[in-house]
Design a protein around this motif. Sequence first.
Motif, PDB file in Angstrom:
ATOM      1  N   SER A  79      -5.946   2.340   2.997  1.00 52.51           N
ATOM      2  CA  SER A  79      -4.543   2.719   3.172  1.00 52.51           C
ATOM      3  C   SER A  79      -4.275   3.238   4.573  1.00 52.51           C
ATOM      4  O   SER A  79      -3.260   3.887   4.815  1.00 52.51           O
TER       5      SER A  79
ATOM      6  N   THR B 184       0.851  -1.181   0.000  1.00 48.76           N
ATOM      7  CA  THR B 184       0.000   0.000   0.000  1.00 48.76           C
ATOM      8  C   THR B 184       0.893   1.239   0.000  1.00 48.76           C
ATOM      9  O   THR B 184       1.990   1.221   0.558  1.00 48.76           O
TER      10      THR B 184
ATOM     11  N   TRP C 155       1.492  12.422   1.341  1.00 49.59           N
ATOM     12  CA  TRP C 155       1.148  13.469   2.299  1.00 49.59           C
ATOM     13  C   TRP C 155       1.860  14.752   1.889  1.00 49.59           C
ATOM     14  O   TRP C 155       3.019  14.723   1.462  1.00 49.59           O
TER      15      TRP C 155
ATOM     16  N   CYS D 270      -0.848   2.799   6.180  1.00 50.16           N
ATOM     17  CA  CYS D 270       0.162   3.660   5.574  1.00 50.16           C
ATOM     18  C   CYS D 270      -0.048   5.115   5.985  1.00 50.16           C
ATOM     19  O   CYS D 270       0.909   5.864   6.184  1.00 50.16           O
ATOM     20  N   GLU D 271      -1.303   5.525   6.130  1.00 47.43           N
ATOM     21  CA  GLU D 271      -1.593   6.903   6.508  1.00 47.43           C
ATOM     22  C   GLU D 271      -1.091   7.219   7.910  1.00 47.43           C
ATOM     23  O   GLU D 271      -0.769   8.364   8.219  1.00 47.43           O
TER      24      GLU D 271
ATOM     25  N   ASP E  62       0.845   5.702   0.243  1.00 46.18           N
ATOM     26  CA  ASP E  62       0.084   6.892   0.610  1.00 46.18           C
ATOM     27  C   ASP E  62       0.978   8.107   0.458  1.00 46.18           C
ATOM     28  O   ASP E  62       2.205   8.013   0.586  1.00 46.18           O
TER      29      ASP E  62
END
Length: 243
Positions: A215, A84, A88, A218-219, A86
């Motif tokens: 996700s 996965t 930001w 991962c977040e 992610d």
Amino acid sequence: MYTFSLPGNRKQDLDDCFVNFIFKDSQPFSVVEDVGFKELVAKLDPTYALPTRKALKNMVVAKYEEEREKAKAEIQGVETVSLTADMWTSINMDSYLAVTCHFVNKNDQLSTHLLGTRNFPRTHTAAHIAAEIKSPAPAAASTGVDLWRLLDHEAHRARHMQSATANAIVEVNRYLADPPLERTDDALTYWATHNTVYPNLYELSKHFLFIPASSMPCERVFSKPGEIVLSGAEDEMTSSSPW
């Protein structure tokens, strides 16, 4: 005035706990200089001497290398993984990409490892993300595991898999005749205890049950570290490696 020194094992245990505190709570190295934190440690154990920022950095690097080798060994021991990713973006418009790896370990438990986090200056298109992950310094290079080749191998094996045997069909029919699991039951525990009853389905469960529905794992990478980046402490927590 009397001074006391901690026994070797006791000091090592406290050092290990302190490094875990830095890791798990994403604390900056400067915490060792915070007045309130030093007072708290002195109250809890007056004989424990906090490491300096430089010493703490060396301890964290050593812990990172240790955990990295453990993760590498664990990933190399599984057949199938799920990846996965992610992204930001900070209020300063600095973007970061993180990749996590999910699988069922040898104890039939869900396991997740962060493969890496790196700066992502390009636009967030699927093509750019794929190119970044496959670049010379991707998450796979960080762990020493060629995940893409592993996935290609599994896809190739699936294409050439023979038709289900009569025993497998009987096994599936027997499983379908059993009552369904309760909503509160743990699916991994069920398959671990029924691995001899449904051996083929048990193997299939290890290929699919670890796939996350979102996700979210991962977040979480960006929840606490994001505060550090915004507070200007990212330079202390950044290693020389892009991952």
